[in-house]
Write a protein that holds these residues in place. Sequence first.
Motif, PDB file in Angstrom:
ATOM      1  N   ILE A  94       0.825  -1.212   0.000  1.00 40.91           N
ATOM      2  CA  ILE A  94       0.000   0.000   0.000  1.00 40.91           C
ATOM      3  C   ILE A  94       0.858   1.261   0.000  1.00 40.91           C
ATOM      4  CG2 ILE A  94      -1.648   1.311   1.372  1.00 40.91           C
ATOM      5  CD1 ILE A  94      -2.827  -1.368   2.283  1.00 40.91           C
ATOM      6  N   ILE A  95       1.872   1.324   0.848  1.00 44.85           N
ATOM      7  CA  ILE A  95       2.701   2.532   0.927  1.00 44.85           C
ATOM      8  C   ILE A  95       3.461   2.787  -0.376  1.00 44.85           C
ATOM      9  CG2 ILE A  95       4.686   3.568   2.096  1.00 44.85           C
ATOM     10  CD1 ILE A  95       3.687   2.382   4.692  1.00 44.85           C
ATOM     11  N   PRO A  96       4.167   1.807  -0.941  1.00 46.81           N
ATOM     12  CA  PRO A  96       4.846   2.060  -2.218  1.00 46.81           C
ATOM     13  C   PRO A  96       3.890   2.429  -3.346  1.00 46.81           C
ATOM     14  CG  PRO A  96       5.735   0.094  -1.177  1.00 46.81           C
ATOM     15  CD  PRO A  96       4.513   0.473  -0.408  1.00 46.81           C
ATOM     16  N   ALA A  97       2.723   1.783  -3.387  1.00 49.26           N
ATOM     17  CA  ALA A  97       1.796   2.034  -4.483  1.00 49.26           C
ATOM     18  C   ALA A  97       1.128   3.400  -4.387  1.00 49.26           C
ATOM     19  CB  ALA A  97       0.727   0.934  -4.514  1.00 49.26           C
ATOM     20  N   ASN A  98       1.077   3.953  -3.204  1.00 48.40           N
ATOM     21  CA  ASN A  98       0.376   5.229  -3.009  1.00 48.40           C
ATOM     22  C   ASN A  98       1.320   6.347  -2.569  1.00 48.40           C
ATOM     23  OD1 ASN A  98      -2.753   4.514  -3.123  1.00 48.40           O
ATOM     24  ND2 ASN A  98      -1.710   2.839  -2.054  1.00 48.40           N
ATOM     25  N   LYS A  99       2.581   6.255  -2.996  1.00 43.82           N
ATOM     26  CA  LYS A  99       3.560   7.248  -2.546  1.00 43.82           C
ATOM     27  C   LYS A  99       3.145   8.658  -2.944  1.00 43.82           C
ATOM     28  CE  LYS A  99       7.449   7.963  -4.657  1.00 43.82           C
ATOM     29  NZ  LYS A  99       8.821   7.908  -5.192  1.00 43.82           N
ATOM     30  N   ASP A 100       2.698   8.860  -4.173  1.00 43.03           N
ATOM     31  CA  ASP A 100       2.329  10.199  -4.621  1.00 43.03           C
ATOM     32  C   ASP A 100       1.134  10.731  -3.840  1.00 43.03           C
ATOM     33  OD1 ASP A 100       4.367  10.109  -6.429  1.00 43.03           O
ATOM     34  OD2 ASP A 100       3.097   9.621  -8.152  1.00 43.03           O
ATOM     35  N   ARG A 101       0.145   9.853  -3.628  1.00 39.36           N
ATOM     36  CA  ARG A 101      -1.030  10.292  -2.875  1.00 39.36           C
ATOM     37  C   ARG A 101      -0.672  10.599  -1.428  1.00 39.36           C
ATOM     38  NH1 ARG A 101      -6.199   6.445  -2.753  1.00 39.36           N
ATOM     39  NH2 ARG A 101      -4.839   5.279  -1.341  1.00 39.36           N
ATOM     40  N   ILE A 102       0.222   9.779  -0.856  1.00 37.33           N
ATOM     41  CA  ILE A 102       0.675  10.039   0.515  1.00 37.33           C
ATOM     42  C   ILE A 102       1.401  11.378   0.577  1.00 37.33           C
ATOM     43  CG2 ILE A 102       2.284   9.274   2.302  1.00 37.33           C
ATOM     44  CD1 ILE A 102       1.646   6.406   1.469  1.00 37.33           C
ATOM     45  N   ALA A 103       2.249  11.660  -0.441  1.00 36.26           N
ATOM     46  CA  ALA A 103       2.981  12.928  -0.475  1.00 36.26           C
ATOM     47  C   ALA A 103       2.025  14.109  -0.529  1.00 36.26           C
ATOM     48  CB  ALA A 103       3.926  12.932  -1.675  1.00 36.26           C
ATOM     49  N   ASP A 104       1.017  14.039  -1.417  1.00 34.35           N
ATOM     50  CA  ASP A 104       0.053  15.148  -1.536  1.00 34.35           C
ATOM     51  C   ASP A 104      -0.747  15.318  -0.250  1.00 34.35           C
ATOM     52  OD1 ASP A 104       0.847  15.688  -4.119  1.00 34.35           O
ATOM     53  OD2 ASP A 104      -0.648  14.353  -5.013  1.00 34.35           O
ATOM     54  N   ASN A 105      -1.205  14.215   0.324  1.00 31.50           N
ATOM     55  CA  ASN A 105      -2.011  14.296   1.538  1.00 31.50           C
ATOM     56  C   ASN A 105      -1.192  14.798   2.727  1.00 31.50           C
ATOM     57  OD1 ASN A 105      -4.301  13.405   0.246  1.00 31.50           O
ATOM     58  ND2 ASN A 105      -3.935  11.249   0.713  1.00 31.50           N
ATOM     59  N   LEU A 106       0.076  14.384   2.794  1.00 32.11           N
ATOM     60  CA  LEU A 106       0.929  14.853   3.883  1.00 32.11           C
ATOM     61  C   LEU A 106       1.146  16.358   3.781  1.00 32.11           C
ATOM     62  CD1 LEU A 106       2.761  14.279   6.305  1.00 32.11           C
ATOM     63  CD2 LEU A 106       4.621  13.797   4.699  1.00 32.11           C
ATOM     64  N   GLY A 107       1.466  16.831   2.553  1.00 32.97           N
ATOM     65  CA  GLY A 107       1.643  18.268   2.369  1.00 32.97           C
ATOM     66  C   GLY A 107       0.377  19.039   2.688  1.00 32.97           C
ATOM     67  N   ARG A 108      -0.777  18.531   2.239  1.00 33.37           N
ATOM     68  CA  ARG A 108      -2.050  19.205   2.491  1.00 33.37           C
ATOM     69  C   ARG A 108      -2.409  19.165   3.976  1.00 33.37           C
ATOM     70  NH1 ARG A 108      -4.802  16.208  -0.503  1.00 33.37           N
ATOM     71  NH2 ARG A 108      -4.179  17.262  -2.422  1.00 33.37           N
ATOM     72  N   PHE A 109      -2.097  18.059   4.638  1.00 35.26           N
ATOM     73  CA  PHE A 109      -2.384  17.939   6.069  1.00 35.26           C
ATOM     74  C   PHE A 109      -1.591  18.983   6.864  1.00 35.26           C
ATOM     75  CE2 PHE A 109      -1.196  16.208  10.233  1.00 35.26           C
ATOM     76  CZ  PHE A 109      -2.449  15.964  10.787  1.00 35.26           C
ATOM     77  N   ILE A 110      -0.302  19.130   6.542  1.00 34.25           N
ATOM     78  CA  ILE A 110       0.524  20.117   7.245  1.00 34.25           C
ATOM     79  C   ILE A 110       0.021  21.527   6.956  1.00 34.25           C
ATOM     80  CG2 ILE A 110       2.836  21.116   7.343  1.00 34.25           C
ATOM     81  CD1 ILE A 110       3.939  18.303   6.930  1.00 34.25           C
TER      82      ILE A 110
END
Length: 432
Positions: A94-110
């Motif tokens: 899940i983490i490798p497959a969703n790296k871009d989405r995790i990056a966008d969500n992390l930036g938006r969360f901060i």
Amino acid sequence: MAAPSQTAGHEAAQSADDAAKIAALRRTKAVATAALVACVGVFLGARALQDSYPAFAYVAAFAEAAAIGGLADWYAVVALFRRPLGLPIPHTAIIPANKDRIADNLGRFIEVNFLAPGPVREKLEEVDFALLVSEWLSDRRRSAGLSRFVGRLVPQALAAVEGSGLRDFVVKRVTEQVEKVQVAPLAADLLTAFTADRRHQQLFDELLRVFGRLLSDEDALAAIRDKIRQELPSLANLFKADAYLLKKIVASAATLIAEVEADAEHPMRHEFDRFVKGFIDDLRTSPDYAARAEQLKRDLLARPELRGLAGDFLSSLRSFVEQDLASDQSAVRRHLADMFVQVGKQLADEPEIRADMNQGFVMALASFVENQKSGVSTFIADQVRRWDILQLTRLVEINIGRDLQYIRFNGMLIGGLAGLALHVGERIIFHN
């Protein structure tokens, strides 16, 4: 910038910390795997004994469900980081497959939760920026360094002003403001302040001294005698009446001057008071005086020398500043340092000014954060995208993997209890 030895020490400490986390993670994995194997072993052993010993059926039900629960949670934990057993099962890694989405969500969360206007302003208001500035300026060494920095900028600033249109702009604006000023009333106010407490009598005393020196000047007396001789009949001149009259005039004038100088309430002094007061009143109210004063002002402002005066002043100021700053004992740097230290000390004693400054700092920094927070979000997301996926997975697994392994323990325990409960329920319901 950290020194190389400090950087190396930090990296070594970080590597040792990561090594300790990896070792702990491996131990926990081993224990969880051993527990899972133990559940399978217990299940098999209990199944083999339950016909002879019916109570082992309950142990078998518990161990079977615990093994299933442990295995399911092992799959869930592994699926976060990689494909279980390397099989291309959907919704795994899940983490490798969703790296871009995790990056966008992390930036938006901060951006939304940490850089929102309210929390940012509250955090900034906790800092007394003005007091920090005060303490920094109060340090003589720092103020001296700041004065050297400012000293390097001043000649450049003056050169820029001299070479730009700012000089002509300032002269034009000053001229426009001076043209709006009514000279006659202003002069009347200045003279009123000057004549307070009869200070203008000092000017009258100076005039008396000038007249006194005139009466003792041979050239002036000769000129007066010639004038008297021209006015007298020729017969009077034969008897040297001019010399007699000059002597009388000089003596009378000297006596009068001495009397006026000695008497602060002499009528001539009062007459001078009336003259000055009348002149000030006329200057303040007379249209004729006002017109003359305005014409004099316009003539003065129209002179080309006045426009060149600003340029000469800036050139002279620049030359003086450059020569002074080139010296090791620069007076400009010394006065700047003293001024900065004094400002720092006074700022420490002025809580109201500090409060106003802090409010300004908060508004400026909050506005800056508000304008830049989307850039911060994008920067964080881009940085996460640039991470190597193996590095990202390893980083997450090292830091939270050990806690995730406890899910396997919990899965085995909860699964075992659930299996035992179901087995007990089955026996009660079906009475077997």
